[in-house]
Scaffold this motif. Structure first.
Motif, PDB file in Angstrom:
ATOM      1  N   LEU A  36      37.048  32.220 -41.870  1.00  0.00           N
ATOM      2  CA  LEU A  36      35.761  31.766 -41.334  1.00  0.00           C
ATOM      3  C   LEU A  36      34.602  32.653 -41.793  1.00  0.00           C
ATOM      4  O   LEU A  36      33.530  32.124 -42.132  1.00  0.00           O
ATOM      5  N   PRO A  37      34.746  33.994 -41.833  1.00  0.00           N
ATOM      6  CA  PRO A  37      33.622  34.810 -42.321  1.00  0.00           C
ATOM      7  C   PRO A  37      33.202  34.451 -43.742  1.00  0.00           C
ATOM      8  O   PRO A  37      31.999  34.377 -44.035  1.00  0.00           O
ATOM      9  N   LEU A  38      34.170  34.225 -44.631  1.00  0.00           N
ATOM     10  CA  LEU A  38      33.842  33.830 -46.008  1.00  0.00           C
ATOM     11  C   LEU A  38      33.087  32.516 -46.013  1.00  0.00           C
ATOM     12  O   LEU A  38      32.085  32.353 -46.725  1.00  0.00           O
ATOM     13  N   LEU A  39      33.551  31.560 -45.229  1.00  0.00           N
ATOM     14  CA  LEU A  39      32.900  30.252 -45.147  1.00  0.00           C
ATOM     15  C   LEU A  39      31.451  30.406 -44.683  1.00  0.00           C
ATOM     16  O   LEU A  39      30.535  29.834 -45.277  1.00  0.00           O
ATOM     17  N   LEU A  40      31.243  31.189 -43.623  1.00  0.00           N
ATOM     18  CA  LEU A  40      29.905  31.318 -43.046  1.00  0.00           C
ATOM     19  C   LEU A  40      28.956  32.078 -43.970  1.00  0.00           C
ATOM     20  O   LEU A  40      27.778  31.723 -44.077  1.00  0.00           O
ATOM     21  N   VAL A  41      29.462  33.117 -44.643  1.00  0.00           N
ATOM     22  CA  VAL A  41      28.606  33.877 -45.560  1.00  0.00           C
ATOM     23  C   VAL A  41      28.149  32.997 -46.725  1.00  0.00           C
ATOM     24  O   VAL A  41      26.969  32.978 -47.087  1.00  0.00           O
ATOM     25  N   LEU A  42      29.092  32.262 -47.314  1.00  0.00           N
ATOM     26  CA  LEU A  42      28.728  31.373 -48.426  1.00  0.00           C
ATOM     27  C   LEU A  42      27.755  30.299 -47.967  1.00  0.00           C
ATOM     28  O   LEU A  42      26.771  29.994 -48.666  1.00  0.00           O
ATOM     29  N   ALA A  43      28.002  29.719 -46.796  1.00  0.00           N
ATOM     30  CA  ALA A  43      27.101  28.695 -46.270  1.00  0.00           C
ATOM     31  C   ALA A  43      25.708  29.272 -46.038  1.00  0.00           C
ATOM     32  O   ALA A  43      24.694  28.621 -46.356  1.00  0.00           O
ATOM     33  N   VAL A 104      28.327  19.347 -39.749  1.00  0.00           N
ATOM     34  CA  VAL A 104      28.187  20.775 -39.459  1.00  0.00           C
ATOM     35  C   VAL A 104      29.159  21.201 -38.365  1.00  0.00           C
ATOM     36  O   VAL A 104      29.871  22.209 -38.487  1.00  0.00           O
ATOM     37  N   VAL A 105      29.212  20.431 -37.282  1.00  0.00           N
ATOM     38  CA  VAL A 105      30.115  20.765 -36.168  1.00  0.00           C
ATOM     39  C   VAL A 105      31.567  20.714 -36.620  1.00  0.00           C
ATOM     40  O   VAL A 105      32.373  21.609 -36.315  1.00  0.00           O
ATOM     41  N   ALA A 106      31.930  19.669 -37.368  1.00  0.00           N
ATOM     42  CA  ALA A 106      33.315  19.505 -37.808  1.00  0.00           C
ATOM     43  C   ALA A 106      33.746  20.636 -38.739  1.00  0.00           C
ATOM     44  O   ALA A 106      34.854  21.168 -38.617  1.00  0.00           O
ATOM     45  N   VAL A 107      32.874  21.019 -39.668  1.00  0.00           N
ATOM     46  CA  VAL A 107      33.221  22.078 -40.622  1.00  0.00           C
ATOM     47  C   VAL A 107      33.434  23.403 -39.896  1.00  0.00           C
ATOM     48  O   VAL A 107      34.373  24.154 -40.191  1.00  0.00           O
ATOM     49  N   ARG A 109      34.378  23.854 -36.792  1.00  0.00           N
ATOM     50  CA  ARG A 109      35.623  23.788 -36.022  1.00  0.00           C
ATOM     51  C   ARG A 109      36.839  23.938 -36.925  1.00  0.00           C
ATOM     52  O   ARG A 109      37.783  24.670 -36.601  1.00  0.00           O
ATOM     53  N   ILE A 110      36.828  23.271 -38.067  1.00  0.00           N
ATOM     54  CA  ILE A 110      37.942  23.404 -39.010  1.00  0.00           C
ATOM     55  C   ILE A 110      37.987  24.818 -39.575  1.00  0.00           C
ATOM     56  O   ILE A 110      39.058  25.408 -39.741  1.00  0.00           O
ATOM     57  N   GLY A 111      36.818  25.372 -39.859  1.00  0.00           N
ATOM     58  CA  GLY A 111      36.756  26.700 -40.464  1.00  0.00           C
ATOM     59  C   GLY A 111      37.345  27.791 -39.601  1.00  0.00           C
ATOM     60  O   GLY A 111      37.816  28.809 -40.115  1.00  0.00           O
ATOM     61  N   SER A 112      37.342  27.605 -38.291  1.00  0.00           N
ATOM     62  CA  SER A 112      37.878  28.640 -37.403  1.00  0.00           C
ATOM     63  C   SER A 112      39.376  28.814 -37.551  1.00  0.00           C
ATOM     64  O   SER A 112      39.933  29.819 -37.096  1.00  0.00           O
ATOM     65  N   THR A 113      40.063  27.854 -38.186  1.00  0.00           N
ATOM     66  CA  THR A 113      41.517  27.946 -38.359  1.00  0.00           C
ATOM     67  C   THR A 113      41.918  28.161 -39.823  1.00  0.00           C
ATOM     68  O   THR A 113      43.108  28.272 -40.113  1.00  0.00           O
ATOM     69  N   LEU A 127      29.016  22.987 -45.843  1.00  0.00           N
ATOM     70  CA  LEU A 127      28.258  23.393 -44.660  1.00  0.00           C
ATOM     71  C   LEU A 127      26.854  23.851 -45.039  1.00  0.00           C
ATOM     72  O   LEU A 127      25.865  23.459 -44.398  1.00  0.00           O
ATOM     73  N   GLY A 128      26.741  24.689 -46.072  1.00  0.00           N
ATOM     74  CA  GLY A 128      25.421  25.155 -46.480  1.00  0.00           C
ATOM     75  C   GLY A 128      24.521  24.011 -46.906  1.00  0.00           C
ATOM     76  O   GLY A 128      23.334  23.970 -46.541  1.00  0.00           O
ATOM     77  N   GLY A 129      25.065  23.060 -47.667  1.00  0.00           N
ATOM     78  CA  GLY A 129      24.269  21.913 -48.087  1.00  0.00           C
ATOM     79  C   GLY A 129      23.872  21.023 -46.926  1.00  0.00           C
ATOM     80  O   GLY A 129      22.724  20.555 -46.843  1.00  0.00           O
ATOM     81  N   ALA A 130      24.816  20.787 -46.013  1.00  0.00           N
ATOM     82  CA  ALA A 130      24.516  19.943 -44.857  1.00  0.00           C
ATOM     83  C   ALA A 130      23.431  20.570 -43.982  1.00  0.00           C
ATOM     84  O   ALA A 130      22.529  19.879 -43.493  1.00  0.00           O
ATOM     85  N   LEU A 131      23.488  21.880 -43.804  1.00  0.00           N
ATOM     86  CA  LEU A 131      22.462  22.560 -43.002  1.00  0.00           C
ATOM     87  C   LEU A 131      21.095  22.485 -43.675  1.00  0.00           C
ATOM     88  O   LEU A 131      20.073  22.314 -43.002  1.00  0.00           O
TER      89      LEU A 131
END
Length: 202
Positions: A36-43, A104-107, A109-113, A127-131
């Motif tokens: 999840l940290p990698l996902l959030l940083v890239l987003a 955004v919500v779905a990504v 939630r999935i990203g946490s696992t 996620l970054g594009g959607a935001l």
């Protein structure tokens, strides 16, 4: 004379079959770290880049007055887009806003696992594009849920797009490729039914 015997097995003797102390299975390696940290940083990086480039485009470009970079092929052209990526579904702005919020919500939630770094990269791009485009929908004219997305990059005959559109499309392509080649979100790789049958037979 008293004889003292010791019935305990020597430490160097193999444990008897069925002995609870015996271990014939190698220790299973635990799951990989969560991604999840990698996902959030890239987003966050893509989101910031999208906001920055849109701000520059609005400040420097004039609608209907493109700036040509490589002949007539590559150019900057400011467009206010009420539709989806690449100017599709222009009459459904409010619905696209709700869809983007759901993505955004779905990504998240999935990203946490997630335990696969490649899945984290793909979902981080989405996620970054959607935001980025969701921010336009919420805060740009003509109003909340109806805001027009700022597009400014054009290549050849391709519809005008922005950083967010590119991130969403590239992320989606990566996720499809991961699925096709059997890379799972939990970091494992599916080898197909044939391999599974061989393992069962063994």
């Amino acid at each position: 004379m008293v004889v003292v015997t010791d019935d305990r097995p020597a430490d160097n003797e193999p444990a008897a079959a069925g002995d609870s102390r015996a271990s014939t299975e190698p220790a299973a390696s635990g799951p990989g770290p969560k991604r999840l940290p990698l996902l959030l940083v890239l987003a966050a990086v893509l989101y910031g880049l999208d906001l920055l480039t849109k701000s520059i485009a609005v400040a420097k470009l004039t609608p209907g007055d493109p700036v040509y970079l490589i002949g007539d092929v590559v150019r900057f052209s400011l467009v206010r887009n009420p539709g989806a990526a690449f100017s599709m579904a222009t009459g459904m702005t409010w619905l696209l806003t709700l869809v983007a919020a759901g993505v955004v919500v779905a990504v998240i939630r999935i990203g946490s696992t997630l335990r696969s770094p490649w899945w984290a990269v793909g979902l981080g791009m989405v996620l970054g594009g959607a935001l980025g485009n969701l921010t336009d929908r919420l805060f740009r004219a003509p109003g909340p849920l109806q805001g027009h997305v700022v597009d400014f990059m054009a290549v050849g005959w391709w519809p005008v797009f922005n950083v967010a559109d590119s991130a969403i499309v590239c992320g989606a392509i990566l996720l499809v490729a991961l699925t096709v080649f059997g890379f799972e979100p939990d970091g494992t790789r599916s080898t197909g039914k044939a391999a599974a049958g061989k393992e069962d037979a063994a």
